[in-house]
Design a protein around this motif. Structure first.
Motif, mmCIF file in Angstrom:
data_model
loop_
_atom_site.group_PDB
_atom_site.id
_atom_site.type_symbol
_atom_site.label_atom_id
_atom_site.label_comp_id
_atom_site.label_asym_id
_atom_site.label_seq_id
_atom_site.Cartn_x
_atom_site.Cartn_y
_atom_site.Cartn_z
ATOM 1 N N LEU A 127 3.435 -7.561 -7.676
ATOM 2 C CA LEU A 127 3.598 -6.493 -6.702
ATOM 3 C C LEU A 127 3.191 -5.149 -7.288
ATOM 4 C CD1 LEU A 127 4.680 -6.385 -3.769
ATOM 5 C CD2 LEU A 127 6.872 -5.618 -4.735
ATOM 6 N N GLN A 131 2.268 -4.024 -2.382
ATOM 7 C CA GLN A 131 1.297 -5.060 -2.054
ATOM 8 C C GLN A 131 1.055 -5.959 -3.262
ATOM 9 O OE1 GLN A 131 -2.263 -3.098 -0.675
ATOM 10 N NE2 GLN A 131 -1.398 -2.655 1.347
ATOM 11 N N SER A 133 -1.095 -7.642 -5.953
ATOM 12 C CA SER A 133 -2.354 -7.285 -6.603
ATOM 13 C C SER A 133 -2.647 -8.258 -7.735
ATOM 14 C CB SER A 133 -2.287 -5.854 -7.146
ATOM 15 O OG SER A 133 -2.082 -4.929 -6.095
#
Length: 263
Positions: A127, A131, A133
């Protein structure tokens, strides 16, 4: 910064990759500004004593050097993505590889000739800012090295080793063996032992206040500026370990042995 007429001190570590380091070195040569890279903390306390042992020939011919740096820092699957796991911020730097390469080269006066490496990333995404990644730097890397004098080394790093013991550096010579234990992350001292042929009895390395080093980084940089010279370690030294870091990355991705002359 050099173009702006500033003295420049770099930390964690010198550059993104070998070509980046070369550009920095070339620029520094063309100016009268002082440059320096932060010395590795692992090497500070015992550096002078190790060089005294090595330069005095007490190890004889060094045949093998080992490094083991294991932590459980990335073992938790829910830990957010760290900046050291991002290529846009860390380049090819991986775990403590660059630091340990610098310590080994400095302590034992050795030059890396080739490397063969494997690496693994067990958690592919983490995270970041809400989001998921990609994790772009590996969780572990294992390196077999050959030095210019024909001696060999093994350098092993992992951030997913739960219950890991302290970081160690060992040098095995024909006449003696040196073993360093770094101790807790917040310690600059650790401990060091020495075994001498032919009995190979293990003895703790005694440290005097004269031989002991410590954190004087800011003072050293300021003094270098006043003296009109570059600090130690130099950017040239940084470029050399960045070449090793890049060679390890290329080897791990290609599955081939990489010679430093080609980097």
């Amino acid at each position: 910064a050099l173009d702006a007429g500033k003295h420049v001190f770099c930390q964690a570590r010198l550059a993104m990759d070998a070509s980046d380091a070369r550009r920095m070195v070339d620029k520094s040569i063309s100016t009268d500004r002082t440059t320096m890279v932060c010395p590795p903390p692992h090497g500070m306390y015992y550096r002078h004593k190790v060089r005294e042992i090595v330069d005095g020939g007490h190890l004889g011919a060094i045949r093998h050097i080992t490094v083991e740096s294991f932590t459980g820092d990335n073992l938790d699957l829910d830990t957010d993505l760290h900046w050291r796991q991002r290529r846009d911020l860390s380049g090819l730097n991986t775990l403590t590889l660059g630091i340990m390469v610098e310590v080994v080269a400095d302590w034992f006066n050795c030059q890396f000739a080739s490397v063969q490496a494997v690496e693994s990333t067990y958690v592919k995404q983490r995270l970041l800012y809400g989001q998921m990644s990609d994790v772009e730097r590996p969780d572990s890397v294992f390196v077999l090295a050959e030095f210019s004098d024909g001696s060999t080394g093994s350098l092993n790093f992992s951030s997913i080793a739960g219950g890991a013991s302290d970081t160690t550096i060992s040098a095995y010579g024909t006449d003696g063996t040196l073993h360093y234990v770094a101790g807790p992350p917040d310690s600059e001292k650790g401990s060091m032992s020495f075994s001498k042929a032919p009995g190979w009895d293990i003895q703790e390395v005694e440290m005097s206040s004269v031989a002991a080093g410590g954190w004087t980084v800011e003072d050293e940089f300021i003094q270098a500026i006043r003296d009109g010279r570059n600090g130690v370690p130099s950017w040239e030294t940084g470029m050399e370990y960045m070449r090793v870091v890049e060679a390890v990355d290329v080897s791990a991705r290609s599955g081939r042995r990489i010679f430093l002359d080609d980097v």
